[in-house]
Design a protein around this motif. Structure first.
Motif, PDB file in Angstrom:
ATOM      1  N   ALA A  12       1.653  -4.744   6.232  1.00  0.00           N
ATOM      2  CA  ALA A  12       0.686  -4.985   5.078  1.00  0.00           C
ATOM      3  C   ALA A  12       1.641  -4.856   3.822  1.00  0.00           C
ATOM      4  CB  ALA A  12      -0.602  -4.663   5.082  1.00  0.00           C
ATOM      5  N   ASN A  13       2.087  -3.489   3.829  1.00  0.00           N
ATOM      6  CA  ASN A  13       2.787  -3.076   2.652  1.00  0.00           C
ATOM      7  C   ASN A  13       4.222  -3.830   2.384  1.00  0.00           C
ATOM      8  OD1 ASN A  13       0.850  -1.122   1.954  1.00  0.00           O
ATOM      9  ND2 ASN A  13       1.856   0.586   3.012  1.00  0.00           N
ATOM     10  N   GLY A  14       4.431  -4.005   3.601  1.00  0.00           N
ATOM     11  CA  GLY A  14       5.978  -4.785   3.560  1.00  0.00           C
ATOM     12  C   GLY A  14       5.526  -6.140   2.997  1.00  0.00           C
ATOM     13  N   SER A  15       4.721  -6.772   3.362  1.00  0.00           N
ATOM     14  CA  SER A  15       4.335  -8.234   3.257  1.00  0.00           C
ATOM     15  C   SER A  15       3.932  -8.490   1.568  1.00  0.00           C
ATOM     16  CB  SER A  15       3.191  -8.728   3.976  1.00  0.00           C
ATOM     17  OG  SER A  15       2.141  -8.260   3.841  1.00  0.00           O
ATOM     18  N   ARG A  16       3.262  -7.235   1.020  1.00  0.00           N
ATOM     19  CA  ARG A  16       2.805  -7.186  -0.353  1.00  0.00           C
ATOM     20  C   ARG A  16       3.744  -6.960  -1.231  1.00  0.00           C
ATOM     21  NH1 ARG A  16      -1.544  -4.619   1.837  1.00  0.00           N
ATOM     22  NH2 ARG A  16      -0.837  -2.744   1.124  1.00  0.00           N
ATOM     23  N   GLU A  17       4.532  -5.850  -1.182  1.00  0.00           N
ATOM     24  CA  GLU A  17       5.411  -5.099  -2.011  1.00  0.00           C
ATOM     25  C   GLU A  17       6.973  -4.982  -1.783  1.00  0.00           C
ATOM     26  OE1 GLU A  17       3.850  -4.339  -4.430  1.00  0.00           O
ATOM     27  OE2 GLU A  17       1.776  -4.041  -3.629  1.00  0.00           O
ATOM     28  N   GLY A  18       7.175  -5.694  -0.731  1.00  0.00           N
ATOM     29  CA  GLY A  18       8.597  -5.610  -0.145  1.00  0.00           C
ATOM     30  C   GLY A  18       9.050  -4.428   0.849  1.00  0.00           C
ATOM     31  N   LEU A  19      10.321  -4.551   1.494  1.00  0.00           N
ATOM     32  CA  LEU A  19      10.791  -3.638   2.287  1.00  0.00           C
ATOM     33  C   LEU A  19      10.733  -2.167   1.831  1.00  0.00           C
ATOM     34  CD1 LEU A  19      11.669  -3.029   5.249  1.00  0.00           C
ATOM     35  CD2 LEU A  19      13.916  -3.561   4.563  1.00  0.00           C
ATOM     36  N   SER A  49       0.881   5.730  -4.447  1.00  0.00           N
ATOM     37  CA  SER A  49      -0.376   5.120  -3.728  1.00  0.00           C
ATOM     38  C   SER A  49      -0.145   4.603  -2.371  1.00  0.00           C
ATOM     39  CB  SER A  49      -0.919   4.093  -4.762  1.00  0.00           C
ATOM     40  OG  SER A  49      -2.240   3.572  -4.350  1.00  0.00           O
ATOM     41  N   LEU A  50       0.755   4.069  -2.243  1.00  0.00           N
ATOM     42  CA  LEU A  50       1.021   3.506  -0.694  1.00  0.00           C
ATOM     43  C   LEU A  50       1.315   4.693   0.266  1.00  0.00           C
ATOM     44  CD1 LEU A  50       3.422   0.698  -1.535  1.00  0.00           C
ATOM     45  CD2 LEU A  50       1.164   0.363  -1.134  1.00  0.00           C
ATOM     46  N   GLY A  51       2.089   5.735   0.046  1.00  0.00           N
ATOM     47  CA  GLY A  51       2.323   6.726   0.596  1.00  0.00           C
ATOM     48  C   GLY A  51       1.177   7.750   0.776  1.00  0.00           C
ATOM     49  N   ARG A  52       0.254   7.845  -0.219  1.00  0.00           N
ATOM     50  CA  ARG A  52      -1.145   8.565   0.087  1.00  0.00           C
ATOM     51  C   ARG A  52      -1.944   7.788   1.159  1.00  0.00           C
ATOM     52  NH1 ARG A  52      -4.837   8.605  -5.104  1.00  0.00           N
ATOM     53  NH2 ARG A  52      -4.666   6.526  -4.392  1.00  0.00           N
ATOM     54  N   ARG A  53      -2.008   6.558   1.293  1.00  0.00           N
ATOM     55  CA  ARG A  53      -2.711   5.585   1.946  1.00  0.00           C
ATOM     56  C   ARG A  53      -2.270   5.830   3.349  1.00  0.00           C
ATOM     57  NH1 ARG A  53      -2.251   1.315  -0.525  1.00  0.00           N
ATOM     58  NH2 ARG A  53      -3.997   1.718  -2.017  1.00  0.00           N
ATOM     59  N   GLU A  54      -1.036   5.789   3.450  1.00  0.00           N
ATOM     60  CA  GLU A  54      -0.349   6.293   4.904  1.00  0.00           C
ATOM     61  C   GLU A  54      -0.782   7.431   5.339  1.00  0.00           C
ATOM     62  OE1 GLU A  54       1.539   4.738   7.053  1.00  0.00           O
ATOM     63  OE2 GLU A  54       2.806   2.934   6.225  1.00  0.00           O
ATOM     64  N   PHE A  55      -0.715   8.497   4.527  1.00  0.00           N
ATOM     65  CA  PHE A  55      -1.030   9.866   5.114  1.00  0.00           C
ATOM     66  C   PHE A  55      -2.627   9.964   5.362  1.00  0.00           C
ATOM     67  CE2 PHE A  55      -2.616  14.029   3.812  1.00  0.00           C
ATOM     68  CZ  PHE A  55      -1.907  14.830   4.636  1.00  0.00           C
ATOM     69  N   ILE A  56      -3.496   9.435   4.486  1.00  0.00           N
ATOM     70  CA  ILE A  56      -4.817   9.494   4.764  1.00  0.00           C
ATOM     71  C   ILE A  56      -5.189   8.839   6.103  1.00  0.00           C
ATOM     72  CG2 ILE A  56      -6.873   8.958   4.230  1.00  0.00           C
ATOM     73  CD1 ILE A  56      -6.186   9.312   1.034  1.00  0.00           C
ATOM     74  N   THR A  57      -4.712   7.394   6.246  1.00  0.00           N
ATOM     75  CA  THR A  57      -4.843   6.710   7.292  1.00  0.00           C
ATOM     76  C   THR A  57      -4.338   7.579   8.851  1.00  0.00           C
ATOM     77  OG1 THR A  57      -4.373   4.805   6.213  1.00  0.00           O
ATOM     78  CG2 THR A  57      -4.473   4.689   8.719  1.00  0.00           C
ATOM     79  N   ALA A  58      -3.194   8.170   8.550  1.00  0.00           N
ATOM     80  CA  ALA A  58      -2.798   8.818   9.846  1.00  0.00           C
ATOM     81  C   ALA A  58      -3.640  10.118   9.951  1.00  0.00           C
ATOM     82  CB  ALA A  58      -1.462   9.422   9.649  1.00  0.00           C
TER      83      ALA A  58
END
Length: 210
Positions: free
Chosen positions: A29-36, A112-121
């Motif tokens: 989802a991050n890749g599709s919204r914000e790019g690689l 913000s994207l990294g924080r979401r990855e961290f919390i999800t894990a």
């Protein structure tokens, strides 16, 4: 570490790391919204979470969490609620970027994207079980390398495999973005991802410790 040990571990790790679970769907989802590039930089959050989990396991707290039903249930249901929130937010479009130009996400956005990855894990008890149940299966008791060092090495290898697999999911998302989809098509993609992501807490809610 023996060659046979690694030959058994690497394919298994690749299968586990490539599965369409919550973090990988988030990378897509991050890749599709914000790019690689932003999606890959956000993976630092997941890597930090896994390093922290390895530290917990090595320190012995992982065994406590695995043995305690109360601790397991607290982590499990916190993860269920967070993943459900994330899936609903994605479906409602709150996380959607309609820009088809190269991403200009700043440091705050990447954080913000990294924080979401961290919390999800961190909120996924299966990530804890990964390092308390999956990785230890490949430890050789009579090896010249200590069990602690084997756990560290195998965990480091798994995290590397996980990041490679996650990069593949982020790349797939960025390819979807590069196809110059319309805002409606991007919204549909987000909705589908959100629905799949909502399946994660359903599976998580029925998880049982092995």
């Amino acid at each position: 570490m023996t060659l046979n040990q690694l030959l058994l571990f690497l394919p298994s790790a690749l299968i586990v790391a490539s599965s369409p679970e919550a973090n990988n769907l988030l990378a897509f989802a991050n890749g599709s919204r914000e790019g690689l590039r932003p999606a890959i930089l956000a993976l630092v959050g997941r890597c930090l979470a896994f390093v922290l989990l390895v530290g917990i396991v090595i320190s012995g707290l992982g065994a406590v969490l695995e043995a305690s039903e109360i601790a397991f249930q607290i982590i499990k249901w916190a993860g269920v609620l967070y993943l459900a929130f994330l899936g609903m937010k994605m479906m409602m479009g709150g996380e959607r970027s309609e820009s088809k130009e190269p991403s200009t996400v700043g440091l705050a956005g990447i954080y913000s994207l990294g924080r979401r990855e961290f919390i999800t894990a961190m909120m996924n008890p299966k990530a804890i079980l990964l390092f308390t149940a999956f990785v230890p299966q490949f430890v050789v008791a009579d090896s010249s390398v200590s069990i602690t060092n084997q756990l560290l090495i195998l965990s480091a290898i798994y995290i590397s495999v996980e990041l490679m697999a996650a990069t593949g999911w982020a790349l797939a998302g960025s390819i979807v973005r590069s196809l110059h989809a319309t805002a409606r098509q991007l919204a549909i993609c987000n909705h589908i991802t959100g629905v799949i992501l909502l399946g994660a807490p359903v599976i998580l809610a029925t998880a049982r410790r092995t």
